[in-house]
Design a protein around this motif. Structure first.
Motif, PDB file in Angstrom:
ATOM      1  N   TYR A  94     -12.729 -44.404  33.775  1.00  0.00           N
ATOM      2  CA  TYR A  94     -11.314 -44.283  34.101  1.00  0.00           C
ATOM      3  C   TYR A  94     -10.443 -44.083  32.866  1.00  0.00           C
ATOM      4  CZ  TYR A  94     -12.364 -45.468  38.888  1.00  0.00           C
ATOM      5  OH  TYR A  94     -12.853 -45.443  40.159  1.00  0.00           O
ATOM      6  N   PHE A  95     -10.855 -44.552  31.721  1.00  0.00           N
ATOM      7  CA  PHE A  95     -10.088 -44.345  30.496  1.00  0.00           C
ATOM      8  C   PHE A  95     -10.105 -42.868  30.105  1.00  0.00           C
ATOM      9  CE2 PHE A  95      -9.833 -44.375  25.786  1.00  0.00           C
ATOM     10  CZ  PHE A  95      -8.543 -44.871  25.669  1.00  0.00           C
ATOM     11  N   THR A  96     -11.277 -42.244  30.170  1.00  0.00           N
ATOM     12  CA  THR A  96     -11.351 -40.810  29.874  1.00  0.00           C
ATOM     13  C   THR A  96     -10.629 -39.999  30.941  1.00  0.00           C
ATOM     14  OG1 THR A  96     -13.508 -40.701  30.935  1.00  0.00           O
ATOM     15  CG2 THR A  96     -13.475 -40.909  28.538  1.00  0.00           C
ATOM     16  N   ASP A  97     -10.617 -40.491  32.187  1.00  0.00           N
ATOM     17  CA  ASP A  97      -9.875 -39.797  33.234  1.00  0.00           C
ATOM     18  C   ASP A  97      -8.380 -39.819  32.955  1.00  0.00           C
ATOM     19  OD1 ASP A  97     -12.255 -39.355  34.496  1.00  0.00           O
ATOM     20  OD2 ASP A  97     -12.018 -40.975  35.947  1.00  0.00           O
ATOM     21  N   LEU A  98      -7.879 -40.927  32.450  1.00  0.00           N
ATOM     22  CA  LEU A  98      -6.469 -41.024  32.107  1.00  0.00           C
ATOM     23  C   LEU A  98      -6.108 -40.035  31.001  1.00  0.00           C
ATOM     24  CD1 LEU A  98      -3.730 -42.511  32.376  1.00  0.00           C
ATOM     25  CD2 LEU A  98      -4.558 -44.055  30.597  1.00  0.00           C
ATOM     26  N   ILE A  99      -6.938 -39.970  29.971  1.00  0.00           N
ATOM     27  CA  ILE A  99      -6.685 -39.028  28.879  1.00  0.00           C
ATOM     28  C   ILE A  99      -6.818 -37.589  29.390  1.00  0.00           C
ATOM     29  CG2 ILE A  99      -7.487 -38.233  26.619  1.00  0.00           C
ATOM     30  CD1 ILE A  99      -8.395 -41.123  26.108  1.00  0.00           C
ATOM     31  N   GLY A 100      -7.797 -37.336  30.268  1.00  0.00           N
ATOM     32  CA  GLY A 100      -7.983 -36.003  30.844  1.00  0.00           C
ATOM     33  C   GLY A 100      -6.795 -35.574  31.685  1.00  0.00           C
ATOM     34  N   LEU A 101      -6.241 -36.488  32.463  1.00  0.00           N
ATOM     35  CA  LEU A 101      -5.054 -36.157  33.250  1.00  0.00           C
ATOM     36  C   LEU A 101      -3.841 -35.909  32.359  1.00  0.00           C
ATOM     37  CD1 LEU A 101      -5.383 -38.562  36.312  1.00  0.00           C
ATOM     38  CD2 LEU A 101      -5.572 -36.076  36.296  1.00  0.00           C
ATOM     39  N   MET A 102      -3.767 -36.621  31.246  1.00  0.00           N
ATOM     40  CA  MET A 102      -2.669 -36.377  30.305  1.00  0.00           C
ATOM     41  C   MET A 102      -2.773 -34.966  29.716  1.00  0.00           C
ATOM     42  SD  MET A 102      -2.327 -40.070  28.411  1.00  0.00           S
ATOM     43  CE  MET A 102      -1.643 -39.337  26.974  1.00  0.00           C
ATOM     44  N   CYS A 103      -3.996 -34.477  29.545  1.00  0.00           N
ATOM     45  CA  CYS A 103      -4.185 -33.117  29.032  1.00  0.00           C
ATOM     46  C   CYS A 103      -3.774 -32.057  30.053  1.00  0.00           C
ATOM     47  CB  CYS A 103      -5.640 -32.889  28.643  1.00  0.00           C
ATOM     48  SG  CYS A 103      -6.165 -33.791  27.203  1.00  0.00           S
ATOM     49  N   MET A 104      -3.680 -32.438  31.315  1.00  0.00           N
ATOM     50  CA  MET A 104      -3.312 -31.489  32.362  1.00  0.00           C
ATOM     51  C   MET A 104      -1.806 -31.392  32.587  1.00  0.00           C
ATOM     52  SD  MET A 104      -6.119 -30.288  33.597  1.00  0.00           S
ATOM     53  CE  MET A 104      -7.846 -30.628  33.568  1.00  0.00           C
ATOM     54  N   VAL A 105      -1.033 -32.322  32.035  1.00  0.00           N
ATOM     55  CA  VAL A 105       0.418 -32.318  32.225  1.00  0.00           C
ATOM     56  C   VAL A 105       0.992 -31.090  31.513  1.00  0.00           C
ATOM     57  CG1 VAL A 105       2.553 -33.578  31.740  1.00  0.00           C
ATOM     58  CG2 VAL A 105       0.494 -34.823  32.404  1.00  0.00           C
ATOM     59  N   PRO A 106       1.778 -30.275  32.231  1.00  0.00           N
ATOM     60  CA  PRO A 106       2.257 -29.013  31.639  1.00  0.00           C
ATOM     61  C   PRO A 106       3.071 -29.175  30.362  1.00  0.00           C
ATOM     62  CG  PRO A 106       2.622 -29.018  34.003  1.00  0.00           C
ATOM     63  CD  PRO A 106       2.139 -30.389  33.636  1.00  0.00           C
ATOM     64  N   ILE A 107       3.821 -30.224  30.223  1.00  0.00           N
ATOM     65  CA  ILE A 107       4.651 -30.399  29.031  1.00  0.00           C
ATOM     66  C   ILE A 107       3.790 -30.679  27.806  1.00  0.00           C
ATOM     67  CG2 ILE A 107       6.455 -31.841  28.013  1.00  0.00           C
ATOM     68  CD1 ILE A 107       7.446 -32.323  30.876  1.00  0.00           C
ATOM     69  N   ILE A 108       2.686 -31.381  27.992  1.00  0.00           N
ATOM     70  CA  ILE A 108       1.853 -31.824  26.878  1.00  0.00           C
ATOM     71  C   ILE A 108       0.749 -30.821  26.553  1.00  0.00           C
ATOM     72  CG2 ILE A 108       0.435 -33.764  26.064  1.00  0.00           C
ATOM     73  CD1 ILE A 108       1.850 -35.523  28.059  1.00  0.00           C
ATOM     74  N   ARG A 109       0.466 -29.886  27.448  1.00  0.00           N
ATOM     75  CA  ARG A 109      -0.659 -28.961  27.279  1.00  0.00           C
ATOM     76  C   ARG A 109      -0.642 -28.204  25.961  1.00  0.00           C
ATOM     77  NH1 ARG A 109      -0.593 -25.574  32.677  1.00  0.00           N
ATOM     78  NH2 ARG A 109      -0.698 -27.320  34.081  1.00  0.00           N
ATOM     79  N   VAL A 110       0.477 -27.600  25.641  1.00  0.00           N
ATOM     80  CA  VAL A 110       0.558 -26.768  24.436  1.00  0.00           C
ATOM     81  C   VAL A 110       0.372 -27.626  23.193  1.00  0.00           C
ATOM     82  CG1 VAL A 110       2.037 -25.224  23.095  1.00  0.00           C
ATOM     83  CG2 VAL A 110       2.042 -25.094  25.570  1.00  0.00           C
TER      84      VAL A 110
END
Length: 159
Positions: A94-110
């Protein structure tokens, strides 16, 4: 590989495992064991689904920018962030899932994709991109910041 880097790598894996174990216990206490276990599979399938959908959209936008000769690395950075986030979603925990979901947020992607490109910019894989997006007025070699030798051919008359 030096002994200190092996030790640091081992320490990182131990800390990572401990964090994942603690988060798994907390989530298991809140939702129950079965739902917690099935949640790991759900997030893995969610990661695969997000990789397929989002990368297709981002790389199609990148390709249309490329055809317009509007070279920008922002779409490539977004695509790399999505791939990295999807990979983290597929890894159980679940910790890696949280970081993975953060990578999917459009504002943070770039931002995350730019960090990935900056860390791997010296690899041969990114050498063509570096050369393509380099300022044409600068006369620098590929890896060093030394001026390249410029030869001007012509005739010379002394007065």
């Amino acid at each position: 590989m030096q002994k200190t880097s092996v030790f640091i790598l081992l320490l990182v894996f131990i800390v990572y495992g401990w964090i994942e174990f603690e988060v798994f216990i907390v989530v298991g206490n809140i939702f129950g064991g079965l739902i917690t276990f099935l949640g790991l599979f759900f997030t893995a399938f969610l990661g695969i689904l997000l990789i397929r959908r989002l990368t297709k959209m981002v790389f199609m936008a990148w390709q249309s920018e490329y055809k317009k000769n509007d070279y920008g690395l922002s779409k490539l950075a977004e695509g790399l962030s999505i791939l990295f986030g999807g990979l983290l979603l597929v890894i159980p925990g679940y910790f890696t899932d949280l970081i993975g979901l953060m990578c999917m947020v459009p504002i943070i992607r770039v931002f995350i994709g730019s960090i990935i490109i900056a860390n791997f910019a010296d690899l041969r894989l990114f050498a063509n991109l570096r050369n393509k997006h380099r300022d044409p007025s600068s006369h620098y070699k590929d890896t060093k910041y030394e001026p390249a030798e410029i030869t001007i051919d012509g005739e010379y008359k002394e007065k």
